[in-house]
Design an enzyme around this catalytic site. Structure first.
Site, mmCIF file in Angstrom:
data_model
loop_
_atom_site.group_PDB
_atom_site.id
_atom_site.type_symbol
_atom_site.label_atom_id
_atom_site.label_comp_id
_atom_site.label_asym_id
_atom_site.label_seq_id
_atom_site.Cartn_x
_atom_site.Cartn_y
_atom_site.Cartn_z
ATOM 1 N N PRO A 2 0.707 -1.344 -0.171
ATOM 2 C CG PRO A 2 -0.854 -1.647 1.852
ATOM 3 C CD PRO A 2 0.509 -2.323 1.271
ATOM 4 C CD GLU A 3 2.054 3.265 -4.490
ATOM 5 O OE1 GLU A 3 2.040 4.514 -4.864
ATOM 6 O OE2 GLU A 3 2.137 2.369 -5.458
ATOM 7 C CE LYS A 53 5.077 3.315 0.231
ATOM 8 N NZ LYS A 53 5.926 2.405 -0.757
ATOM 9 C CG ASN A 169 5.500 0.478 -9.323
ATOM 10 O OD1 ASN A 169 6.700 1.047 -9.852
ATOM 11 N ND2 ASN A 169 5.029 -0.797 -9.774
ATOM 12 N NE ARG A 253 7.492 -2.617 -7.034
ATOM 13 C CZ ARG A 253 6.828 -1.730 -5.906
ATOM 14 N NH1 ARG A 253 7.817 -1.081 -5.356
ATOM 15 N NH2 ARG A 253 5.456 -1.595 -5.817
#
Length: 263
Positions: A2-3, A53, A169, A253
């Site tokens: 999760p961002e 985060k 990402n 990524r």
């Protein structure tokens, strides 16, 4: 993982469920945290905040809990005493008379006095939080040109929490598309206009995601609802120029971009 926007929305849910309520049951899975269980029963949760985060839970007796969801951690809000059926491992339970908040699967959890938690190594090495309303695009622009970041390629730098906390990402791809830049650029090589556009995108895109992602009301925020423009849209035409969106690997990524209008 999760961002920042997802962590902040999760924190908002926890705040609405239990902030200010007296804790009637506290449970930790890890033996090192067990002594804190009895210290926290009868206390209140004064505040739940995020730093990038990481999530910080502050209690009325001066203790605080640091937790980081990492890849698999997830918080759930339940009725007090309820334990949902899941294959995830329960790590933390904080319950009041009516509701509880449960943390599953995370392993990076610490409890200590607030001033100690605020000196946590992760918190010391991250940069400013992109969701902090006091952070301005002018400050971000200065940070882009600072000694530690001006010679770094954007593709890797936008995943480095030491630059700006909370980016990840999908935000990396959407920010660079919004700023019309390729990830190979370095801040030192950008024009004045490109630097300003990037600095503004670095704040606007995460904040729009936090406030509107998943909403379907086109009248909200004057129609400026967050949506993916390039992320996970390989092979589809860019809505800005019509060029086919490309997927590649960047910093280990997946990365998505438009080779037509990102230059």
């Amino acid at each position: 993982m999760p961002e920042g926007p997802e962590i902040r929305r999760a924190a908002d849910t926890l705040v609405n469920a239990i902030e200010g309520d007296t804790l009637t049951n506290v449970w930790f899975a890890f033996p090192a945290l067990k002594p804190y269980e009895h210290q926290l029963v009868g206390q209140k949760i004064d505040e739940i905040e995020t730093r990038g985060k990481a999530l910080l839970t502050h209690f009325s007796n001066g203790l605080s809990m640091y937790s980081h969801n990492q890849l698999y951690g997830v918080w759930k809000v339940v009725k007090s005493g309820e334990r949902p059926e899941t294959k995830r491992e329960l790590r933390v339970a904080l319950e009041s008379r009516k509701q509880g908040i449960l943390l599953y699967s995370a392993s990076d959890i610490e409890v200590a006095p607030r001033d100690v938690i605020l000196q946590h190594p992760f918190l010391q090495r991250i940069g400013p939080d992109v969701l902090n309303p006091s952070l301005t695009w002018q400050s971000v622009r200065e940070r882009l040109l600072s000694k530690g970041f001006r010679q770094r390629q954007l593709g890797g730098m936008l995943l480095d929490q030491a630059f700006l906390a909370g980016l990840g990402n999908y935000l990396r791809a959407e920010i660079l598309w919004d700023a019309m830049l390729l990830p190979s650029h370095k801040p030192s090589g950008l024009t004045e206009d490109a630097l300003t556009a990037l600095a503004k995108s670095l704040l606007a895109i995460p904040r729009l995601s936090y406030h509107t992602r998943g909403e379907a009301n086109p009248a909200h925020h004057h129609g400026a609802l967050f949506r993916f423009h390039v992320f996970a849209k390989e092979g589809q035409p860019c809505e800005r120029c019509g060029t086919e969106i490309v997927k590649c690997a960047l910093s280990s990524r997946p990365f998505f971009y438009c080779p037509g209008c990102q230059r």
